[in-house]
Scaffold this motif. Sequence first.
Motif, PDB file in Angstrom:
ATOM      1  N   SER A  18     -10.334  13.742  73.857  1.00 35.22           N
ATOM      2  CA  SER A  18     -10.118  12.293  73.874  1.00 35.22           C
ATOM      3  C   SER A  18     -11.423  11.514  73.834  1.00 35.22           C
ATOM      4  N   ARG A  78      -1.616   6.979  79.139  1.00 37.55           N
ATOM      5  CA  ARG A  78      -2.479   6.828  77.965  1.00 37.55           C
ATOM      6  C   ARG A  78      -2.768   5.356  77.680  1.00 37.55           C
ATOM      7  N   PRO A  94      -5.584  15.000  76.826  1.00 33.85           N
ATOM      8  CA  PRO A  94      -4.140  14.777  77.014  1.00 33.85           C
ATOM      9  C   PRO A  94      -3.309  15.218  75.818  1.00 33.85           C
ATOM     10  N   TYR A 114       3.193  10.197  80.379  1.00 31.24           N
ATOM     11  CA  TYR A 114       2.136  10.371  79.384  1.00 31.24           C
ATOM     12  C   TYR A 114       1.829   9.050  78.679  1.00 31.24           C
ATOM     13  N   SER A 149      -6.411   3.570  77.699  1.00 31.17           N
ATOM     14  CA  SER A 149      -6.921   2.804  76.555  1.00 31.17           C
ATOM     15  C   SER A 149      -7.364   1.408  76.968  1.00 31.17           C
TER      16      SER A 149
END
Length: 385
Positions: A177, A343, A269, A339, A347
């Motif tokens: 990531s 995420r 992830p 998830y 971000s």
Amino acid sequence: MTKVRKVLVAGGGVGGLCAAIALTSRGVEVDLVEKRPDFNVPGVGLGQPACALRVYREFGILDEILDTGFSYNHMSIFDPQRTLIAEHRFLMGGNGLPAFCALSRSSLHSTLYRRALSLGVEFRFSTEVAEFVGPLGTAVRFNDGSEADYDVVAGFDGIRSTVRQFIVGDMFGPRPSGIGAWRIQVDRPSCVTGMEFLQGIDGKAGAIPIAQDKMYLFNIRPETPGEIFPREKLHVLLKERLAQFGSYVAEIADSLTPESPIVYGALEPFIVPYPWHKGHVVMGGDAAHIVPPHLTAGAAMAAEDGYVLAKLLLSGDGSVDDRLTAYGKVRFARNAFVYTFAREWLSMEQSVHSPADLAAAKDEYARNADGRIAVADRILDAFEC
């Protein structure tokens, strides 16, 4: 209905131990293989939301976990100098459960291990599955050359899972990531009474208390994928990364030495779509999903996976394949929410690259953080044993 009498659990982390406990508690013979030579567990701390605590209550170990860890019911978001931006009171727990109890990874693991031993789970260390044989994959050969037959093989063997490789190959799995997580266990200052984040520029710091006298400090920020940092330089590198933060974070940064127990790991992830099985070989925990740590729900989801797998496998209708399909469908849906939410949070926080971005983020957090986290609370807390 085909009766499941003997199960192999591959992997002795939180998910594997929970699967082994849940299966053995229902009368199944369980062998658990662990590739490490012992359970000298790496890692720092784990926040356990009420959904996981319900599983531990079913296992008869809740009181030990609550006595060992630190319970809290709120989280706070601060700027780099620890000026409060937003505060949230968790909408979880009740009926004798706190919203969260965090504790060291080793403490949680030891408690689960002792419970599994007391129920008769058979452990084999320095052992892993080398080959899945037969039409169902349940006649296995181990790395020591031995062989055994099982009704089901359950893979909770971590992010580099052999079981996942058997089920889906390299179609789904961890991907870099570009974000890394730094962690260190330190003494808990009295001001830290719950989970907290300090939003910075190009990363955040924060803390979670894991005992009355301990907490872990973390720093989540961009890092070069594949970077390996020399052990002797970790304290210098972490000091540099914490330079923008004030309050107790600055004090901890100043105190770092070459002997400080700093742990670094890249975030990779992923989530595997269901079905999570092939033949009678099934996966869960980190083998099936790795989420950013923003809901502190990774270990909780693994614990739920193990519990639900046992429940559906032994009480569900239809063939073993039907029951494993039902397990994957149910668990993928729940893990997909965690998830996706984590995420998105990752971000958002990692998009702050300038003072102007930080000002905008502070305004957005002040308006929306409390309500946004409440959405996650209601979904996480919906799990019942």
